[in-house]
Design a protein around this motif. Sequence first.
Motif, PDB file in Angstrom:
ATOM      1  N   UNK A  46       0.866  -1.455   0.075  1.00  0.00           N
ATOM      2  CA  UNK A  46       0.035  -0.102  -0.012  1.00  0.00           C
ATOM      3  C   UNK A  46       0.925   1.234  -0.025  1.00  0.00           C
ATOM      4  N   UNK A  47       0.305   2.189  -0.677  1.00  0.00           N
ATOM      5  CA  UNK A  47       0.968   3.779  -0.597  1.00  0.00           C
ATOM      6  C   UNK A  47      -0.556   4.356  -0.095  1.00  0.00           C
ATOM      7  N   UNK A  48       0.085   5.383   1.036  1.00  0.00           N
ATOM      8  CA  UNK A  48      -0.912   6.186   1.600  1.00  0.00           C
ATOM      9  C   UNK A  48      -0.741   7.471   1.696  1.00  0.00           C
ATOM     10  N   UNK A  49      -1.749   8.170   1.749  1.00  0.00           N
ATOM     11  CA  UNK A  49      -1.706   9.822   1.912  1.00  0.00           C
ATOM     12  C   UNK A  49      -1.528  10.081   3.303  1.00  0.00           C
TER      13      UNK A  49
ATOM     14  N   UNK B  36      -5.003   7.550   4.632  1.00  0.00           N
ATOM     15  CA  UNK B  36      -5.848   6.732   3.584  1.00  0.00           C
ATOM     16  C   UNK B  36      -5.150   6.030   2.504  1.00  0.00           C
ATOM     17  N   UNK B  37      -5.599   5.082   1.985  1.00  0.00           N
ATOM     18  CA  UNK B  37      -4.823   4.274   0.921  1.00  0.00           C
ATOM     19  C   UNK B  37      -5.134   4.910  -0.376  1.00  0.00           C
ATOM     20  N   UNK B  38      -4.062   5.194  -1.351  1.00  0.00           N
ATOM     21  CA  UNK B  38      -4.239   5.803  -2.494  1.00  0.00           C
ATOM     22  C   UNK B  38      -4.015   4.932  -3.554  1.00  0.00           C
ATOM     23  N   UNK B  39      -3.028   3.807  -3.246  1.00  0.00           N
ATOM     24  CA  UNK B  39      -2.787   2.950  -4.332  1.00  0.00           C
ATOM     25  C   UNK B  39      -1.886   1.866  -3.703  1.00  0.00           C
ATOM     26  N   UNK B  40      -1.382   0.940  -4.742  1.00  0.00           N
ATOM     27  CA  UNK B  40      -0.286   0.109  -4.431  1.00  0.00           C
ATOM     28  C   UNK B  40       0.725  -0.002  -5.237  1.00  0.00           C
ATOM     29  N   UNK B  41       1.756  -0.490  -4.805  1.00  0.00           N
ATOM     30  CA  UNK B  41       3.053  -0.665  -5.844  1.00  0.00           C
ATOM     31  C   UNK B  41       3.108  -2.202  -5.923  1.00  0.00           C
TER      32      UNK B  41
ATOM     33  N   UNK C  50       7.289   9.174   0.226  1.00  0.00           N
ATOM     34  CA  UNK C  50       8.552   8.535   1.046  1.00  0.00           C
ATOM     35  C   UNK C  50       8.492   7.046   0.956  1.00  0.00           C
ATOM     36  N   UNK C  51       9.454   6.326   0.748  1.00  0.00           N
ATOM     37  CA  UNK C  51       9.696   5.042   0.645  1.00  0.00           C
ATOM     38  C   UNK C  51      10.418   4.365   1.925  1.00  0.00           C
ATOM     39  N   UNK C  52       9.760   3.362   2.210  1.00  0.00           N
ATOM     40  CA  UNK C  52      10.623   2.612   3.348  1.00  0.00           C
ATOM     41  C   UNK C  52      10.107   3.109   4.631  1.00  0.00           C
ATOM     42  N   UNK C  53       8.885   3.567   4.967  1.00  0.00           N
ATOM     43  CA  UNK C  53       8.574   4.102   6.297  1.00  0.00           C
ATOM     44  C   UNK C  53       8.347   2.900   7.102  1.00  0.00           C
ATOM     45  N   UNK C  54       9.058   2.820   8.296  1.00  0.00           N
ATOM     46  CA  UNK C  54       8.963   1.495   9.188  1.00  0.00           C
ATOM     47  C   UNK C  54       8.649   1.889  10.593  1.00  0.00           C
ATOM     48  N   UNK C  55       8.393   3.178  11.044  1.00  0.00           N
ATOM     49  CA  UNK C  55       7.982   3.399  12.267  1.00  0.00           C
ATOM     50  C   UNK C  55       6.957   4.866  12.165  1.00  0.00           C
TER      51      UNK C  55
ATOM     52  N   UNK D 132       3.738  14.618   0.915  1.00  0.00           N
ATOM     53  CA  UNK D 132       2.342  14.181   0.677  1.00  0.00           C
ATOM     54  C   UNK D 132       2.247  12.633   0.960  1.00  0.00           C
ATOM     55  N   UNK D 133       2.996  11.669   0.630  1.00  0.00           N
ATOM     56  CA  UNK D 133       2.511  10.226   0.415  1.00  0.00           C
ATOM     57  C   UNK D 133       3.598   9.378   0.966  1.00  0.00           C
ATOM     58  N   UNK D 134       3.305   8.383   1.546  1.00  0.00           N
ATOM     59  CA  UNK D 134       4.334   7.214   2.164  1.00  0.00           C
ATOM     60  C   UNK D 134       3.972   5.980   1.818  1.00  0.00           C
ATOM     61  N   UNK D 135       4.887   5.207   1.833  1.00  0.00           N
ATOM     62  CA  UNK D 135       4.824   3.808   1.710  1.00  0.00           C
ATOM     63  C   UNK D 135       5.791   3.100   2.524  1.00  0.00           C
ATOM     64  N   UNK D 136       5.657   1.945   3.123  1.00  0.00           N
ATOM     65  CA  UNK D 136       6.550   1.163   4.048  1.00  0.00           C
ATOM     66  C   UNK D 136       6.009   0.174   4.884  1.00  0.00           C
ATOM     67  N   UNK D 137       6.708  -0.598   5.544  1.00  0.00           N
ATOM     68  CA  UNK D 137       6.213  -1.690   6.248  1.00  0.00           C
ATOM     69  C   UNK D 137       5.390  -1.116   7.568  1.00  0.00           C
ATOM     70  N   UNK D 138       5.513   0.005   7.912  1.00  0.00           N
ATOM     71  CA  UNK D 138       4.602   0.486   8.933  1.00  0.00           C
ATOM     72  C   UNK D 138       3.190   0.454   8.490  1.00  0.00           C
ATOM     73  N   UNK D 139       2.951   0.627   7.074  1.00  0.00           N
ATOM     74  CA  UNK D 139       1.680   0.733   6.762  1.00  0.00           C
ATOM     75  C   UNK D 139       1.144  -0.713   5.955  1.00  0.00           C
ATOM     76  N   UNK D 140       2.337  -1.267   5.706  1.00  0.00           N
ATOM     77  CA  UNK D 140       1.751  -2.905   5.162  1.00  0.00           C
ATOM     78  C   UNK D 140       2.911  -3.382   4.394  1.00  0.00           C
TER      79      UNK D 140
END
Length: 285
Positions: A46-49, A54-59, A232-237, A250-258
């Motif tokens: 998942x990629x979130x705002x 909020x989920x905006x998309x997936x890689x 931002x990629x790779x958000x873990x915490x 604006x947006x984030x992606x990483x294990x923290x979200x999924x």
Amino acid sequence: RSKRRGRGQITVYSREIAQEMKQATQLEQALRNAIINDTVDVHFQPIVRLRDNRIVGFEALARWIDPDLGFVSPAVFVPLAEERGFIDTLSEMLLRKAAEATLAWPRDLFLSFNLSSVQLMDLRTSFNTLSILNSVGFDPRRLELEITETAVMSSADTARRIIKELKDAGIRISLDDFGTGQSSLGRLREFTFDKVKIDRAFVSAITTDRTSEHIIKAIVSMCEGLDLEVVAEGIETDAEARKLRELGCGMGQGYYFGKPVDSAATLRYLAENHHDFALVDRASA
Ligand code: C2E
Ligand code: MG
Ligand code: MG
Ligand code: MG
């Protein structure tokens, strides 16, 4: 140097090289079989705002588990397919699978897909990509293609043409792993990207290292000025997510979200995390 060590040493080296070549060829054969047997899979992360998570998309991320070799990282088999000349076949199979899976998601979500640098040197890429979307019945405006700086630099004219054809069809283009390549800020204008993905290296240092914080701040403000979206990629915490939100990312992606998961688990993830999606709805539809 090898001369002084004597002939025996040279033999050892060449034996090692021969061994490596043999392993690469075995890996290649296993990967070719996996493509034929349709056992290379695609997972989704998942990629979130960041404003409201909020989920905006997936890689889409390629996954391959070989019965003998076990899990093989895409960081290994993607470059292998590139070197051995069948990345287009692999990539087209993955895009088809990813697009088909995406059809089951809420319509406001986009699919982000990694395009190989080799594909950006091949003028057939835009036509082949659009053909796949057309045959799956996938709206090109829901697709984002992630490319890297090195990819657009290696044969810039061809890459520019491919990107233009894709963009003309409504596909958006993201610059992946931003900050790691030979960044030329001019390229951001030249190639008219829609989105920039800040590499994980800066994100994982953000709560401990002021330099990374300044770099991210600068990227965010530059993207604002150029009217580019930022992920931002790779958000873990939680601390990283909060810091990035604070910096206006604006947006984030990483294990923290999924973490990346298969298409069935992605639907369960959506049922739990998307306001407008329920598994029961789909079953009765
Ligand atoms: P990428 O496109 O930059 O993908 C992000 C990578 O970071 C993925 O690794 C993802 O699993 C990982 N990641 C995401 N969040 C976190 C996190 O919070 N912490 C950590 N430590 N890692 C995180 P993965 O799946 O191993 O893929 C590695 C690379 O392989 C990708 O980097 C991409 O360059 C390439 N790749 C993967 N799938 C494909 C594909 O279908 N086609 C092409 N051409 N390349 C692919
Ligand atoms: Mg990517
Ligand atoms: Mg990346
Ligand atoms: Mg990467």
